[in-house]
Design a protein around this motif. Structure first.
Motif, PDB file in Angstrom:
ATOM      1  N   ILE A  22       7.053   5.170  -9.378  1.00  0.00           N
ATOM      2  CA  ILE A  22       6.270   4.218 -10.167  1.00  0.00           C
ATOM      3  C   ILE A  22       5.696   3.146  -9.254  1.00  0.00           C
ATOM      4  O   ILE A  22       6.423   2.564  -8.437  1.00  0.00           O
ATOM      5  CB  ILE A  22       7.166   3.549 -11.242  1.00  0.00           C
ATOM      6  N   GLY A  23       4.395   2.855  -9.394  1.00  0.00           N
ATOM      7  CA  GLY A  23       3.807   1.762  -8.617  1.00  0.00           C
ATOM      8  C   GLY A  23       2.320   1.983  -8.393  1.00  0.00           C
ATOM      9  O   GLY A  23       1.779   3.033  -8.754  1.00  0.00           O
ATOM     10  N   SER A  24       1.680   0.996  -7.799  1.00  0.00           N
ATOM     11  CA  SER A  24       0.255   1.129  -7.499  1.00  0.00           C
ATOM     12  C   SER A  24       0.084   2.000  -6.263  1.00  0.00           C
ATOM     13  O   SER A  24       0.700   1.740  -5.234  1.00  0.00           O
ATOM     14  CB  SER A  24      -0.361  -0.246  -7.222  1.00  0.00           C
ATOM     15  N   GLY A  25      -0.722   3.028  -6.383  1.00  0.00           N
ATOM     16  CA  GLY A  25      -1.030   3.867  -5.228  1.00  0.00           C
ATOM     17  C   GLY A  25      -0.115   5.072  -5.040  1.00  0.00           C
ATOM     18  O   GLY A  25      -0.277   5.815  -4.069  1.00  0.00           O
ATOM     19  N   VAL A  26       0.847   5.292  -5.952  1.00  0.00           N
ATOM     20  CA  VAL A  26       1.775   6.416  -5.734  1.00  0.00           C
ATOM     21  C   VAL A  26       1.098   7.782  -5.808  1.00  0.00           C
ATOM     22  O   VAL A  26       1.658   8.765  -5.305  1.00  0.00           O
ATOM     23  CB  VAL A  26       3.021   6.389  -6.671  1.00  0.00           C
ATOM     24  N   VAL A  27      -0.106   7.874  -6.402  1.00  0.00           N
ATOM     25  CA  VAL A  27      -0.781   9.194  -6.399  1.00  0.00           C
ATOM     26  C   VAL A  27      -1.025   9.681  -4.967  1.00  0.00           C
ATOM     27  O   VAL A  27      -1.061  10.882  -4.728  1.00  0.00           O
ATOM     28  CB  VAL A  27      -2.132   9.243  -7.165  1.00  0.00           C
ATOM     29  N   GLY A  28      -1.141   8.733  -4.049  1.00  0.00           N
ATOM     30  CA  GLY A  28      -1.371   9.113  -2.657  1.00  0.00           C
ATOM     31  C   GLY A  28      -0.210   9.875  -2.033  1.00  0.00           C
ATOM     32  O   GLY A  28      -0.353  10.495  -0.982  1.00  0.00           O
ATOM     33  N   GLU A  29       0.965   9.843  -2.702  1.00  0.00           N
ATOM     34  CA  GLU A  29       2.153  10.505  -2.133  1.00  0.00           C
ATOM     35  C   GLU A  29       2.284  11.962  -2.559  1.00  0.00           C
ATOM     36  O   GLU A  29       3.136  12.692  -2.048  1.00  0.00           O
ATOM     37  CB  GLU A  29       3.432   9.794  -2.620  1.00  0.00           C
ATOM     38  N   ILE A  30       1.463  12.383  -3.521  1.00  0.00           N
ATOM     39  CA  ILE A  30       1.747  13.686  -4.140  1.00  0.00           C
ATOM     40  C   ILE A  30       1.534  14.860  -3.181  1.00  0.00           C
ATOM     41  O   ILE A  30       2.299  15.835  -3.199  1.00  0.00           O
ATOM     42  CB  ILE A  30       0.960  13.857  -5.473  1.00  0.00           C
ATOM     43  N   ALA A  55      -9.725  12.994  -8.712  1.00  0.00           N
ATOM     44  CA  ALA A  55     -10.274  13.103  -7.347  1.00  0.00           C
ATOM     45  C   ALA A  55      -9.296  12.500  -6.329  1.00  0.00           C
ATOM     46  O   ALA A  55      -9.138  13.036  -5.221  1.00  0.00           O
ATOM     47  CB  ALA A  55     -11.629  12.401  -7.279  1.00  0.00           C
ATOM     48  N   ALA A  56      -8.634  11.412  -6.699  1.00  0.00           N
ATOM     49  CA  ALA A  56      -7.657  10.798  -5.787  1.00  0.00           C
ATOM     50  C   ALA A  56      -6.474  11.738  -5.548  1.00  0.00           C
ATOM     51  O   ALA A  56      -5.955  11.844  -4.431  1.00  0.00           O
ATOM     52  CB  ALA A  56      -7.173   9.467  -6.369  1.00  0.00           C
ATOM     53  N   VAL A  57      -6.057  12.436  -6.612  1.00  0.00           N
ATOM     54  CA  VAL A  57      -4.962  13.402  -6.469  1.00  0.00           C
ATOM     55  C   VAL A  57      -5.400  14.555  -5.568  1.00  0.00           C
ATOM     56  O   VAL A  57      -4.665  14.957  -4.652  1.00  0.00           O
ATOM     57  CB  VAL A  57      -4.512  13.924  -7.866  1.00  0.00           C
ATOM     58  N   THR A  58      -6.604  15.060  -5.817  1.00  0.00           N
ATOM     59  CA  THR A  58      -7.121  16.161  -4.998  1.00  0.00           C
ATOM     60  C   THR A  58      -7.198  15.748  -3.526  1.00  0.00           C
ATOM     61  O   THR A  58      -6.839  16.526  -2.628  1.00  0.00           O
ATOM     62  CB  THR A  58      -8.514  16.596  -5.513  1.00  0.00           C
ATOM     63  N   ALA A  59      -7.635  14.505  -3.280  1.00  0.00           N
ATOM     64  CA  ALA A  59      -7.730  14.029  -1.888  1.00  0.00           C
ATOM     65  C   ALA A  59      -6.356  14.015  -1.228  1.00  0.00           C
ATOM     66  O   ALA A  59      -6.210  14.399  -0.056  1.00  0.00           O
ATOM     67  CB  ALA A  59      -8.359  12.631  -1.862  1.00  0.00           C
TER      68      ALA A  59
END
Ligand SMILES: NC(=O)c1ccc[n+]([C@@H]2O[C@H](COP(=O)([O-])OP(=O)(O)OC[C@H]3O[C@@H](n4cnc5c(N)ncnc54)[C@H](O)[C@@H]3O)[C@@H](O)[C@H]2O)c1
Ligand SMILES: [Zn+2]
Length: 370
Positions: A22-30, A55-59
């Motif tokens: 949980i948090g801001s920007g955690v999609v970048g960890e996936i 798109a952020a998840v895909t990146a």
């Protein structure tokens, strides 16, 4: 960044427990998380309203060297259908998706339930990850593994339990959520305080304004606490067998009747839950289970969250509403059962409630303030 563990008993092949980040920007960890599980291919399923978040998840996935494709469905409840499921199965088949391909659901509860169901059923089961982008999805639907689609005959009639490998609740994605959808999600947050956690309820009383203003720090804590409470219930009663998971239905028997009577889409689910919790608390008061002070505290918190506490108008008679409630899955043999509070932070399942009392409580909420 807060991490919640959803503990589940393992089976012969694997540990089924998973993390909620949980948090801001955690999609970048996936991307890194899936790469750690040796995932080399992924399909991102999202809805049209969250294309930027998809798109952020895909990146993140492509950045981790994962071969990624994306499919979008129209936004809205109508996508939880057999027709849309059929199109998704066909799309996966056309891409020769195999059991090593990971499915990533990016969106609200609709996409989470639909993509979870597709992952559970395609090729007898693909790993799925949830990236919830509504408050409802972050505190409720993305956790617990319930997946499914609707039939003409009713909501969520076809589906199964299919636990995710992980959940990434990125608070940043909530910035684009329309106000009414956001506020509606707060009803489920208040629900967790009422059913399980008096301290959290008191914290919400002190931070309602910050939450309404979408203050990131307040949001992270509210999502963290709610997710932890849901995770606790799911761990203890994964498949709704012991009755514990039923506490999550506080306010929901009333809410489902209001939603059905108003026509789906007129009242948002969280709005109906808010009014349903008002009715449930008043019913508990009538039965002598709680005092008027608790009813007033819940009313005040819902109001501070800008949630509705009464029904603007009713298209159905109270008899029709009672009939809908008697068909609710929480009722047995048509006898009314409700999850009712006996104090803040604690609820019980109460059986054999006098329908006359229920009708009175509803009538008061149609005419009442709010
Ligand atoms: N599986 C479970 O345990 C569980 C629990 C609760 C609810 N549900 C299901 O969840 C669904 C409701 O979920 P919901 O309230 O998230 O609805 P939703 O998925 O329809 O999302 C609400 C609306 O917001 C849009 N949206 C989503 N994220 C956005 C964002 N970040 N920015 C802008 N727009 C965004 C969507 O396109 C949609 O129009 C129902 O189908 C319900 O049955 C499932
Ligand atoms: Zn709900």
């Amino acid at each position: 960044m807060p991490t919640i563990n959803v503990l589940l008993p393992g089976d012969a092949s694997a540990d089924r427990s998973y993390e909620i980040r949980i948090g801001s920007g955690v999609v970048g960890e996936i991307g890194a998380a899936i790469a750690r599980r040796s995932g080399s291919r992924a399909v991102v399923i999202s809805d049209a309203a969250v294309s930027a978040h998809a798109a952020a998840v895909t990146a993140s996935l492509t950045g981790a060297g994962i071969d990624t494709t994306a499919v979008a469905v129209p936004s809205g409840e109508a996508s939880k259908s057999l027709a849309v499921a059929g199109r998704l199965w066909a799309a996966l088949a056309a891409q020769a998706v195999d059991r090593q391909t990971h499915v990533i659901a990016v969106g609200g509860g609709v996409v989470g339930d639909l993509a979870g169901f597709i992952a559970a059923t395609f090729a007898r089961g693909l790993p799925v990850w949830q990236v919830p982008t509504t408050l409802v999805a972050q505190v409720d639907s993305a956790i617990g593994g319930k997946t499914g689609i609707n039939l003409e005959a009713g909501k969520n009639l076809v589906g199964c339990f299919w636990q995710p490998c992980g959940v990434f609740a990125d608070i940043g994605t909530l910035a684009t959520l329309p106000d009414r959808e956001f506020t509606s999600g707060l009803a489920e947050v208040v629900k967790y305080g009422m059913i399980l956690d008096a301290e959290f309820f008191a914290w919400l009383e002190g931070h309602a304004a910050a939450l309404v203003a979408r203050d990131p720090q307040a949001l992270v804590y509210a999502v963290e606490r709610s997710a932890a409470l849901k995770a606790h219930v799911v761990s203890a009663d994964e498949r709704e067998q012991t009755g514990l998971r039923a506490v999550l239905n506080y306010g929901h028997t009333f809410a489902h009747a209001f939603e059905t009577a108003a026509g789906y889409g007129t009242l948002l689910h969280g709005e109906a839950v808010s009014i349903g919790m008002v009715c449930a608390a008043r019913l508990a008061e009538q039965l002598g289970r709680i005092g008027s002070d608790i009813v007033a505290r819940q009313d005040a918190l819902l109001a501070a969250c800008q949630l509705p506490r009464s029904i603007p108008s009713l298209t159905a008679s109270t008899d029709d509403l009672l009939a809908i409630m008697a068909r609710d899955k929480k009722s047995i043999g048509g006898r009314l059962r409700f999850i009712l509070p006996d104090r803040i932070g604690h609820v019980e399942l109460v059986a054999d409630i006098d329908p006359g009392l229920v009708a009175t409580v509803i009538t008061q909420q149609v005419a009442g303030p709010g």
